[in-house]
Motif scaffolding. Structure first.
Motif, short mmCIF file in Angstrom:
data_model
loop_
_atom_site.label_atom_id
_atom_site.label_comp_id
_atom_site.label_asym_id
_atom_site.label_seq_id
_atom_site.Cartn_x
_atom_site.Cartn_y
_atom_site.Cartn_z
N ARG A 50 82.84 -27.78 11.27
CA ARG A 50 82.77 -26.32 11.26
C ARG A 50 82.50 -25.73 12.64
O ARG A 50 83.07 -24.71 13.01
N GLY A 51 81.65 -26.38 13.39
CA GLY A 51 81.35 -25.90 14.74
C GLY A 51 82.57 -25.93 15.63
O GLY A 51 82.83 -24.99 16.39
N VAL A 52 83.34 -27.02 15.54
CA VAL A 52 84.56 -27.14 16.35
C VAL A 52 85.55 -26.06 15.94
O VAL A 52 86.13 -25.39 16.80
N GLN A 76 82.80 -30.03 25.67
CA GLN A 76 81.85 -30.79 24.84
C GLN A 76 82.49 -31.26 23.53
O GLN A 76 82.21 -32.36 23.06
N ASP A 77 83.37 -30.45 22.96
CA ASP A 77 84.05 -30.82 21.73
C ASP A 77 85.18 -31.82 21.95
O ASP A 77 85.77 -32.31 20.99
N GLY A 78 85.52 -32.11 23.21
CA GLY A 78 86.57 -33.08 23.49
C GLY A 78 87.98 -32.50 23.46
O GLY A 78 88.95 -33.25 23.41
N GLU A 100 83.02 -32.79 4.71
CA GLU A 100 82.79 -31.71 3.75
C GLU A 100 82.81 -30.39 4.53
O GLU A 100 81.76 -29.83 4.86
N VAL A 101 83.99 -29.90 4.83
CA VAL A 101 84.13 -28.76 5.75
C VAL A 101 83.56 -27.46 5.22
O VAL A 101 83.28 -26.55 6.00
N PHE A 102 83.37 -27.33 3.93
CA PHE A 102 82.79 -26.11 3.38
C PHE A 102 81.27 -26.15 3.33
O PHE A 102 80.64 -25.17 2.95
N HIS A 103 80.69 -27.27 3.71
CA HIS A 103 79.24 -27.40 3.76
C HIS A 103 78.76 -26.87 5.10
O HIS A 103 79.36 -27.14 6.14
N THR A 104 77.68 -26.10 5.09
CA THR A 104 77.21 -25.45 6.33
C THR A 104 76.80 -26.43 7.41
O THR A 104 76.80 -26.08 8.59
#
Length: 123
Positions: A26-28, A75-77, A17-21
């Motif tokens: 979203r961080g990536v 960290q994100d790979g 759910e990419v629009f969810h905070t």
């Protein structure tokens, strides 16, 4: 409290759910499209570079910001990091398979933008 859909493992046909905070994607996306993240990825697209080579290839970035950006991308790979046990240590960075997948559309975006800009004046 139940866990939201944004935390479920992706199953065929399902996405975060990419629009969810609270969505981890979203961080990536924020780090990839940050002021320096995109430049680090584009700089590494051709070959692996040492820290000082990256710093010199990205004009305007401070050592602190480069270190923070690299730490987050590792960290994100998206970026791998190797350390040679020399004095001083030689640290090399390159794109992981995931980083190369992400870099392709970023490089295409960068290329499209630069093709559309007016020619630079000789100066």
């Amino acid at each position: 409290m139940t866990e939201g859909a944004q935390f479920r493992q992706t199953v065929a046909g399902q996405r975060y759910e990419v629009f969810h905070t609270d969505c981890p994607a979203r961080g990536v996306v924020d780090r990839v499209t940050s002021r320096w993240g995109i430049w680090v990825l584009i700089s590494l697209r051709s070959n692996a570079l040492r820290f000082y080579e990256l710093r010199e290839s990205i004009q305007g970035i401070s050592e602190k910001m480069l270190a923070q950006t690299l730490r987050a991308l590792v960290q994100d790979g998206l970026v791998w990091r190797t350390v040679e046990p020399t004095t001083p240590p030689q640290v090399t960075y390159g794109l992981t398979e995931f980083g190369r997948e992400i870099d392709e559309p970023l490089a295409e975006l960068f290329d499209r933008i630069t093709r559309r800009l007016p020619p630079r004046e000789a100066g």
